[in-house]
Design an enzyme around this catalytic site. Structure first.
Site, mmCIF file in Angstrom:
data_model
loop_
_atom_site.group_PDB
_atom_site.id
_atom_site.type_symbol
_atom_site.label_atom_id
_atom_site.label_comp_id
_atom_site.label_asym_id
_atom_site.label_seq_id
_atom_site.Cartn_x
_atom_site.Cartn_y
_atom_site.Cartn_z
ATOM 1 N N ASP A 159 0.875 -1.166 0.000
ATOM 2 C CA ASP A 159 0.000 0.000 0.000
ATOM 3 C C ASP A 159 0.918 1.223 0.000
ATOM 4 O OD1 ASP A 159 -2.063 1.789 0.049
ATOM 5 O OD2 ASP A 159 -3.166 0.808 1.668
HETATM 6 C C1 BGC Z 1 -5.007 3.264 -0.008
HETATM 7 C C2 BGC Z 1 -5.098 2.248 -1.124
HETATM 8 C C3 BGC Z 1 -4.920 2.952 -2.444
HETATM 9 C C4 BGC Z 1 -3.575 3.656 -2.432
HETATM 10 C C5 BGC Z 1 -3.263 4.384 -3.721
HETATM 11 C C6 BGC Z 1 -3.771 4.111 -0.097
HETATM 12 O O1 BGC Z 1 -3.806 5.161 0.806
HETATM 13 O O2 BGC Z 1 -5.066 2.613 1.236
HETATM 14 O O3 BGC Z 1 -6.322 1.580 -1.082
HETATM 15 O O4 BGC Z 1 -5.033 2.039 -3.488
HETATM 16 O O5 BGC Z 1 -3.589 4.620 -1.385
HETATM 17 O O6 BGC Z 1 -4.085 5.477 -3.877
#
Ligand code: BGC
Length: 724
Positions: free
Chosen positions: A254
């Site tokens: 993530d």
């Molecule tokens: C989120 C993810 C997301 C990623 C990219 C993160 O803060 O938890 O679900 O895909 O950001 O935007």
């Protein structure tokens, strides 16, 4: 007849697999030719959402994007901020909770295929979704992006969504692995959960996504498990995901979830994204070279501190992801009329009718309809954080009702005001929904407006601002915000036939539930929100959605009760601890077992017709390899509609505690008035098993079981005994 084309699984498999035969040989051959620097380069980001390919070998960059409800607009190279392009306004699909509420596997595949076409068109290799974290508490800010409280339902639908996305040579990225069940403290919380609960509740949807859906990538979560960050967690990423489940795809961190080189290198992470740049982590010059899996990793390999074999495995997985998702001359499609139609259909299939005292469907010859509530006009595609979209169009509920009643006088009154602007992303602030009247005047004006109305439709609920259905922070309360309870009660006192439409992605309290004429759960429905909603309100679409999670009367009724359980506490070592003390008793497993009556149970939803269940039969009284339940279902009403027949298994006597029942099968069946069809659901020994943590295996214990056939978790129509 169903209204959409069902692609036979074999054909779909052929489409998915056609260009893939040579993926492994391409991976091998590329890897053999790559230098250390090239291998290092492809396992970490070069921008907010991309990583480099290997230009020397003609291997292109890899582009990721959110996900999961549409393709996020382009951001700046290394910032979260929107790039401000003019050609990236997408089709916004209904939220995944809505899809889960459809209980429709074919629809999930269609959703995936449709949104995958948009991702392909926009040049994305990876769509960051679906999210399959279990709804453990109604307060989790991201419930709306997930698929409810039941691992089987979430697994079944996410697997089809993934197959659909990947039929476009776009990888789905199943997130957030694992145990990211709350947003408060998500970046640091250490989840304490026993193995049985982990395997029975929190892992099965991921396993189905990987094994049945064939997901090509998985996103590791922010939180910790066993005191180790999920992105460094070799138990989760190596032992379970890669070894037990045979996952051959890439684990992507993530954004900002990687924390040190050794953890990344040894823990099973394959691709590092989002470190150092603005957002979850910090900003540093030459940030990408400083990534934990960039120069620091190279240095440790050169010094012999870390083995190159791990790097080779990561690079192979990154290459596999790249080769699997090459466009191969196929460009998908974007903003097509078909996508708009898909949105509208998915919305209509997922809306859940929770109460109807005869007021719905609205008669089309109505002369005066009064629409109330801020959510009738509030843009909802924007907001909620990473899933926020820039939609090419968004039909508001008010506009949808106006479209459906071109000859009626449709009056709008706000009735309450949140005082909160729409989130500023993507220029949606252009929609001015500010209000100057005080609360008492708003209510008084609403009460005046409803005089003489044929129908009063109140559209309220939550929105996508922080503290509601939004990433990064959990909901501030289980109740509706902005004094809506009082406003609804005041209006219902005059018009007990009012229709309450609840917009939310998680369960909410409804103290007014028995005072209104109808309740419709309408989720977040994306581009076609108003049209999909009006389809159901008017009966053009007969509602067939069923709840993917329980609506308790009050939060206190639920299994998560102590601070230790939620939101957690800081221990003496300065670590935020969260204990899943409720164990396997999550959602209906808890309410059933404790005998607590919820406001609306899991699996519940009404229709404009009625269904009668005939005599259910089991293929045998003894479980061999598999058993089949057959039950005739008849549409006894006047309109066509669909029923979701649910199969729960009860272990009558067990050596361990077991929930009263667990969902192990379902089928959605479409019936014309008067028509009968026999629904057939089969299940194997796995449906009878619990996870034996001591011996680390699934156990189906010999003894008596019951197959419970129901129209919801509370409405069981047949109990069939059998033994193993
Ligand atoms: C989120 C993810 C997301 C990623 C990219 C993160 O803060 O938890 O679900 O895909 O950001 O935007």
């Amino acid at each position: 007849m169903r209204k959409y084309l069902i692609i036979p699984a074999l054909l779909l498999a052929a489409v998915c697999c056609a260009p893939k035969d040579n993926v492994e040989s391409r991976v091998e051959s590329a890897l053999a030719q790559m230098t250390l620097d090239e291998k290092i380069a492809i396992i970490h980001a070069q921008s907010k959402f991309s990583s480099p390919g290997v230009p020397r070998l003609g291997i292109p960059e890899l582009w990721c994007d959110d996900g999961p409800h549409g393709v996020r607009p382009e951001t700046l190279w290394d910032k979260w901020a929107a790039a401000g392009h003019t050609n990236d306004s997408c089709t916004a699909y209904p939220s995944l909770t809505c899809l889960a509420a459809s209980w429709d596997r074919d629809l999930a595949r269609l959703y995936g295929r449709s949104v995958g076409e948009e991702a392909r068109y926009r040049g994305k290799n990876v769509l960051l979704g679906p999210g399959v974290n279990i709804c453990r508490t109604p307060l989790c800010g991201r419930n709306f992006e997930y698929m409810g409280e039941d691992p089987y339902l979430a697994g079944q639908l996410s697997a089809r969504y993934i197959q659909g996305v990947q039929s476009n040579n776009v990888a789905a990225c199943v997130k957030h692995f694992a145990l990211n069940n709350q947003e408060n403290h998500r970046l640091t919380a250490n989840v304490n959960v026993d193995d049985r609960t982990l395997y029975e509740i929190y892992l099965p949807a991921f396993k189905a996504a990987v094994q049945e859906g064939g997901a090509w990538s998985v996103m590791s979560a922010y939180n910790k498990y066993d005191r180790v960050f999920a992105s460094h967690n070799s138990r989760l990423l190596k032992d379970i995901l890669k070894d037990e489940w045979g996952f051959d795809g890439a684990v992507i961190s993530d954004w900002g979830a990687a924390h040190d080189t050794d953890g990344c290198a040894n823990g099973g992470l394959d691709l590092e994204y989002g470190s150092y740049t603005d957002g979850e982590a910090r900003t540093a010059p030459a940030a990408y070279d400083q990534y934990y899996m960039a120069q620091p990793y190279k240095a440790k390999i050169l010094s012999g501190e870390l083995p190159e074999s791990e790097l080779n495995d990561k690079a192979a997985r990154a290459l596999r992801l790249n080769f699997r998702t090459m466009a191969d001359g196929y460009h998908g499609s974007f903003l097509s009329p078909e996508h708009t139609a898909d949105c509208r259909m998915i919305g209509g299939e997922g809306i859940v009718l929770l109460r109807n005292e005869g007021v719905l469907p609205l008669k089309k010859d109505a002369a005066k309809i009064v629409v109330l509530g801020e959510n009738a006009i509030r843009p909802m595609v924007v907001g909620g954080s990473s899933s926020s979209l820039k939609a090419q169009h968004e039909v508001s509920p008010l506009q949808g009702i106006r479209n459906a009643f071109p000859d009626a006088e449709v009056i709008y009154e706000r009735a309450y005001y949140s005082g909160e602007p729409t989130p500023g992303d993507y220029n949606y602030s252009l929609y001015d929904i500010t209000e100057t009247r005080p609360a008492d005047k708003l209510l008084a004006d609403a009460l005046t407006a409803i005089e003489g109305a044929d129908y009063v439709v109140f559209i309220g609920g939550l929105n996508k601002n922080k503290g509601q259905d939004c990433e990064g922070r959990d909901r501030s309360s289980y109740g509706l915000p902005y004094g809506q309870d009082e406003v609804i009660a005041a209006i219902a006192a005059v018009r007990p036939d009012m229709v309450y439409v609840n917009i939310s992605g998680s369960p909410v309290a409804m103290p007014f539930a028995d005072k209104v004429g109808a309740i419709v759960q309408a989720w977040y429905l994306g581009s076609e929100t108003g049209n999909a909603l009006a389809d159901v309100l008017t009966g053009d679409v007969n509602p067939s959605g069923k709840l993917p999670f329980t609506f308790p009367v009050a939060l206190e009724d639920g299994p998560v009760k102590t601070e230790r359980q939620y939101p957690g506490y800081m221990d003496e070592d300065g670590i935020w601890q969260v204990h899943y003390d409720e164990g396997i008793y999550v959602g209906y497993r808890w309410y059933d077992t404790e005998g607590i009556k919820p406001l609306f149970p899991f699996g519940y939803g009404l229709s404009y017709t009625s269904f009668e269940y005939g005599k259910a039969r089991l293929s045998s009284k003894k479980m061999g390899q598999r058993l089949t339940v057959k039950v005739p279902v008849t549409n006894t009403g006047k309109v066509a509609g669909a029923e979701v027949v649910q199969l729960y298994i009860q272990d009558v006597e067990a050596s361990v505690d077991r929930p009263v029942k667990e969902l192990k099968g379902f089928e959605k069946v479409w019936l014309e008035p008067g028509e009968t069809k026999t629904v057939s659901i089969s299940f194997g020994r796995d449906a009878l098993s619990f996870f034996d943590a001591l011996n680390h295996c699934w156990v189906a214990e010999p003894g008596q079981f019951k197959a419970l056939v129901g129209a919801s978790s509370e409405d069981i129509r047949a109990e069939l005994e059998f033994s193993l």
